[in-house]
Design a protein around this motif. Structure first.
Motif, PDB file in Angstrom:
ATOM      1  N   ALA A  81      -4.143  19.175   0.567  1.00 19.48           N
ATOM      2  CA  ALA A  81      -4.132  17.771   0.170  1.00 19.48           C
ATOM      3  C   ALA A  81      -5.199  17.465  -0.877  1.00 19.48           C
ATOM      4  O   ALA A  81      -4.934  16.766  -1.865  1.00 19.48           O
ATOM      5  CB  ALA A  81      -4.322  16.893   1.400  1.00 19.48           C
ATOM      6  N   GLU A  82      -6.408  17.979  -0.708  1.00 18.15           N
ATOM      7  CA  GLU A  82      -7.481  17.664  -1.648  1.00 18.15           C
ATOM      8  C   GLU A  82      -7.240  18.295  -3.015  1.00 18.15           C
ATOM      9  O   GLU A  82      -7.555  17.706  -4.046  1.00 18.15           O
ATOM     10  CB  GLU A  82      -8.820  18.108  -1.071  1.00 18.15           C
ATOM     11  CG  GLU A  82      -9.212  17.331   0.187  1.00 18.15           C
ATOM     12  CD  GLU A  82     -10.646  17.582   0.609  1.00 18.15           C
ATOM     13  OE1 GLU A  82     -11.359  18.280  -0.138  1.00 18.15           O
ATOM     14  OE2 GLU A  82     -11.038  17.087   1.672  1.00 18.15           O
TER      15      GLU A  82
ATOM     16  N   GLN B 235       0.801  -1.212   0.000  1.00 19.67           N
ATOM     17  CA  GLN B 235       0.000   0.000   0.000  1.00 19.67           C
ATOM     18  C   GLN B 235       0.842   1.274   0.000  1.00 19.67           C
ATOM     19  O   GLN B 235       0.303   2.377   0.031  1.00 19.67           O
ATOM     20  CB  GLN B 235      -0.915   0.014   1.238  1.00 19.67           C
ATOM     21  CG  GLN B 235      -1.851  -1.184   1.321  1.00 19.67           C
ATOM     22  CD  GLN B 235      -2.761  -1.297   0.124  1.00 19.67           C
ATOM     23  OE1 GLN B 235      -3.247  -0.294  -0.375  1.00 19.67           O
ATOM     24  NE2 GLN B 235      -2.995  -2.517  -0.342  1.00 19.67           N
ATOM     25  N   GLN B 236       2.150   1.130   0.016  1.00 22.01           N
ATOM     26  CA  GLN B 236       3.019   2.302   0.080  1.00 22.01           C
ATOM     27  C   GLN B 236       2.886   3.137  -1.195  1.00 22.01           C
ATOM     28  O   GLN B 236       2.789   2.605  -2.302  1.00 22.01           O
ATOM     29  CB  GLN B 236       4.473   1.872   0.269  1.00 22.01           C
ATOM     30  CG  GLN B 236       5.436   3.033   0.481  1.00 22.01           C
ATOM     31  CD  GLN B 236       6.845   2.530   0.778  1.00 22.01           C
ATOM     32  OE1 GLN B 236       7.135   1.373   0.555  1.00 22.01           O
ATOM     33  NE2 GLN B 236       7.686   3.416   1.260  1.00 22.01           N
ATOM     34  N   THR B 237       2.874   4.466  -1.043  1.00 20.33           N
ATOM     35  CA  THR B 237       2.741   5.369  -2.180  1.00 20.33           C
ATOM     36  C   THR B 237       3.959   5.261  -3.084  1.00 20.33           C
ATOM     37  O   THR B 237       5.105   5.293  -2.621  1.00 20.33           O
ATOM     38  CB  THR B 237       2.600   6.821  -1.694  1.00 20.33           C
ATOM     39  OG1 THR B 237       1.506   6.914  -0.777  1.00 20.33           O
ATOM     40  CG2 THR B 237       2.367   7.756  -2.856  1.00 20.33           C
ATOM     41  N   ALA B 238       3.711   5.115  -4.382  1.00 24.94           N
ATOM     42  CA  ALA B 238       4.806   5.009  -5.335  1.00 24.94           C
ATOM     43  C   ALA B 238       5.676   6.263  -5.291  1.00 24.94           C
ATOM     44  O   ALA B 238       5.184   7.363  -5.061  1.00 24.94           O
ATOM     45  CB  ALA B 238       4.253   4.798  -6.745  1.00 24.94           C
TER      46      ALA B 238
ATOM     47  N   SER C 148       5.552  15.219   6.508  1.00 23.06           N
ATOM     48  CA  SER C 148       6.859  14.583   6.724  1.00 23.06           C
ATOM     49  C   SER C 148       7.982  15.367   6.062  1.00 23.06           C
ATOM     50  O   SER C 148       9.115  15.384   6.547  1.00 23.06           O
ATOM     51  CB  SER C 148       6.840  13.145   6.190  1.00 23.06           C
ATOM     52  OG  SER C 148       5.880  12.366   6.858  1.00 23.06           O
ATOM     53  N   ALA C 149       7.630  16.034   4.939  1.00 24.10           N
ATOM     54  CA  ALA C 149       8.633  16.836   4.232  1.00 24.10           C
ATOM     55  C   ALA C 149       8.753  18.240   4.802  1.00 24.10           C
ATOM     56  O   ALA C 149       9.528  19.059   4.298  1.00 24.10           O
ATOM     57  CB  ALA C 149       8.282  16.905   2.748  1.00 24.10           C
ATOM     58  N   GLY C 150       7.994  18.542   5.854  1.00 20.07           N
ATOM     59  CA  GLY C 150       8.058  19.861   6.478  1.00 20.07           C
ATOM     60  C   GLY C 150       7.369  20.943   5.681  1.00 20.07           C
ATOM     61  O   GLY C 150       7.623  22.131   5.897  1.00 20.07           O
TER      62      GLY C 150
ATOM     63  N   ALA D 101      -5.180   8.693  -0.646  1.00 23.37           N
ATOM     64  CA  ALA D 101      -6.149   9.391   0.181  1.00 23.37           C
ATOM     65  C   ALA D 101      -5.607  10.754   0.569  1.00 23.37           C
ATOM     66  O   ALA D 101      -4.383  10.955   0.640  1.00 23.37           O
ATOM     67  CB  ALA D 101      -6.459   8.571   1.434  1.00 23.37           C
ATOM     68  N   ALA D 102      -6.508  11.712   0.812  1.00 23.13           N
ATOM     69  CA  ALA D 102      -6.079  13.057   1.204  1.00 23.13           C
ATOM     70  C   ALA D 102      -5.233  13.010   2.472  1.00 23.13           C
ATOM     71  O   ALA D 102      -4.271  13.771   2.619  1.00 23.13           O
ATOM     72  CB  ALA D 102      -7.298  13.954   1.408  1.00 23.13           C
ATOM     73  N   SER D 103      -5.575  12.088   3.389  1.00 23.10           N
ATOM     74  CA  SER D 103      -4.795  11.965   4.628  1.00 23.10           C
ATOM     75  C   SER D 103      -3.369  11.511   4.337  1.00 23.10           C
ATOM     76  O   SER D 103      -2.418  11.943   4.990  1.00 23.10           O
ATOM     77  CB  SER D 103      -5.472  10.982   5.585  1.00 23.10           C
ATOM     78  OG  SER D 103      -5.626   9.705   4.974  1.00 23.10           O
ATOM     79  N   THR D 104      -3.206  10.645   3.333  1.00 19.88           N
ATOM     80  CA  THR D 104      -1.861  10.188   2.947  1.00 19.88           C
ATOM     81  C   THR D 104      -1.062  11.333   2.342  1.00 19.88           C
ATOM     82  O   THR D 104       0.119  11.513   2.642  1.00 19.88           O
ATOM     83  CB  THR D 104      -1.967   9.023   1.941  1.00 19.88           C
ATOM     84  OG1 THR D 104      -2.681   7.941   2.542  1.00 19.88           O
ATOM     85  CG2 THR D 104      -0.583   8.544   1.517  1.00 19.88           C
ATOM     86  N   ILE D 105      -1.719  12.123   1.479  1.00 17.98           N
ATOM     87  CA  ILE D 105      -1.025  13.266   0.870  1.00 17.98           C
ATOM     88  C   ILE D 105      -0.613  14.263   1.952  1.00 17.98           C
ATOM     89  O   ILE D 105       0.510  14.775   1.945  1.00 17.98           O
ATOM     90  CB  ILE D 105      -1.949  13.946  -0.169  1.00 17.98           C
ATOM     91  CG1 ILE D 105      -2.242  12.975  -1.316  1.00 17.98           C
ATOM     92  CG2 ILE D 105      -1.320  15.230  -0.694  1.00 17.98           C
ATOM     93  CD1 ILE D 105      -3.233  13.517  -2.335  1.00 17.98           C
ATOM     94  N   HIS D 106      -1.502  14.514   2.888  1.00 15.40           N
ATOM     95  CA  HIS D 106      -1.169  15.429   3.988  1.00 15.40           C
ATOM     96  C   HIS D 106       0.006  14.890   4.795  1.00 15.40           C
ATOM     97  O   HIS D 106       0.902  15.658   5.191  1.00 15.40           O
ATOM     98  CB  HIS D 106      -2.383  15.615   4.891  1.00 15.40           C
ATOM     99  CG  HIS D 106      -2.134  16.537   6.043  1.00 15.40           C
ATOM    100  ND1 HIS D 106      -2.140  17.907   5.918  1.00 15.40           N
ATOM    101  CD2 HIS D 106      -1.836  16.280   7.353  1.00 15.40           C
ATOM    102  CE1 HIS D 106      -1.876  18.458   7.093  1.00 15.40           C
ATOM    103  NE2 HIS D 106      -1.685  17.496   7.975  1.00 15.40           N
TER     104      HIS D 106
END
Length: 395
Positions: A85-86, A59-62, A111-113, A101-106
């Motif tokens: 994110a949306e 499930q990890q983002t490419a 994580s990247a600050g 998912a928007a939560s994953t993008i957020h």
């Protein structure tokens, strides 16, 4: 970890049997034998807890998607657009990439600050938002101030569709007046059709209802009444009623701040045309399920005024009253002269024509100077006589 070591030491040094060690430490015999096997294979390191991390993460983002998410953020920000994110998810879908998912993008942005959580904000679940069910069911309107590069203060007048957030009209002026509001409204209606209702604050350019009954209706109010368009006004000192257009002004000003400062009204209006294109067709809206305002505006049949007179042909022109107190108007191929009054000579006026009816409005104040029933058989057009009831209303 220490318990595992003690179990092994109790067997090797303390001479406990595996069964005795299991009973003493309250673990199963199977676990004791497993620890002994690990110890024989790897020594003390073998009894340390093993990582529970899976060998693979399907499930990890490419990485290509993750990289695009990180590059989209500054791209959108530099354009003066929302970069949440949306919005990022919408752009990924447009580019044909997998959309997490928007939560994953957020989480990736955090994580990247690139974003900071703001837990003090109200959760979206607590919002209670009113929204018209159809396009053109209600147009919100208001104007806001902007400063040119020269330091001159100007005003930007906007009409926004309540249902779709579609930007109906966005124009800059030296000063927004009542006649100008009407002119912009009619120009917008000619393109998009008349709305069933409007929502504004209580500014004098929109309504005279708080003027103490002096002067009667202004031109905007009268036109809405004649067309059967319901006029809604927010409560005084309660801007939340016009929340959508207030929030829109923030988006507009943020975008303008990113652009090269306009030195003239002409340049600013060119920028506003470009902004309307971006806002309506290139910027998904969170409240519209990631659709653009243009998509939402075209997705549902449009509402119309309840009065059939909304089909009336309207036109607006500006002029100046002559020395004789008259203004000329071409109607059915003939030049008619509308008597306004010598006390208004040389004043700038706006003439609103609706089929056989004409209204002359003082441009500087929005005051209605005269109403006329046009008659092409007469050169001179006298003002309509007010009925006693109307005379009382305007007194």
């Amino acid at each position: 970890m220490e318990k595992n070591k003690l179990i092994i030491q109790s067997i090797i040094q303390g001479k406990l049997t595996p069964a005795q060690a299991a009973e003493h430490f309250g673990v199963s015999r199977r676990w004791v034998y497993e620890l002994m096997r690990r110890h024989r294979a790897s020594g003390e390191d073998g009894v340390l807890p093993l990582s529970r991390r899976p060998h693979s993460s399907p499930q990890q983002t490419a990485e290509t998607v993750r990289s695009r998410i990180l590059s989209l953020r500054p791209e959108l920000t530099d354009k003066g657009l929302d970069a949440g994110a949306e919005t990022s998810a919408w752009h990924l879908s447009v580019e044909g990439l997998a959309v997490p998912a928007a939560s994953t993008i957020h989480r990736i942005l955090r994580s990247a600050g690139l974003v900071t959580d703001q837990p003090h904000k109200r959760p979206r679940s607590s919002w209670h938002r009113f929204e018209a069910t159809q396009p053109n069911e209600m147009w919100q309107s208001d104007f806001t101030h902007w400063t040119l590069a020269s330091g001159a203060d100007v005003e930007i007048l906007n009409f926004l569709d309540d249902h779709s957030r579609y930007l109906i009209s966005c124009t800059a002026h030296q000063r927004v007046t009542g006649p100008l509001v009407l002119e912009c409204f009619l120009q917008a209606a000619e393109r998009y059709g008349f709305p069933a209702s409007t929502l504004t604050d209580n500014g004098m350019v929109f309504t005279t209802r708080l003027s103490g009954g002096k002067g009667g209706l202004n031109a905007f109010e009268k036109t809405l009444r004649d067309l059967g368009i319901q006029q809604k006004n927010g409560s005084p000192s309660h801007p939340q009623t016009q929340g959508k257009i207030e929030r829109f002004h923030q988006t507009l000003k943020h975008w303008l701040t990113i652009q090269d400062p306009a030195k003239t009204l002409v340049k600013l209006n060119k920028d506003l045309i470009r902004f309307a294109q971006v806002y309506n067709t290139e910027r998904p809206h969170r409240a519209l399920n990631r659709r653009t305002p243009a998509q939402a505006y075209e997705a549902v049949p449009k509402a119309t005024p309840t009065n059939s007179e909304a089909g009336t042909h309207h036109r607006v022109r500006t002029d100046k009253i002559d020395a004789g107190g008259k203004v000329s108007l071409r109607y059915q191929g003939k030049l008619l002269h509308l008597g306004v009054g010598r006390q208004h000579m040389y004043e700038d006026i706006t003439v609103l024509v609706a089929d056989t009816a004409a209204t002359v409005i003082l441009t500087s104040t929005g005051e209605i100077l005269g109403e006329y029933n046009l008659d092409a058989t007469k050169n001179y057009q006298a003002k309509k006589k007010k009925s006693p009831a109307k005379a009382e209303d305007s007194s």
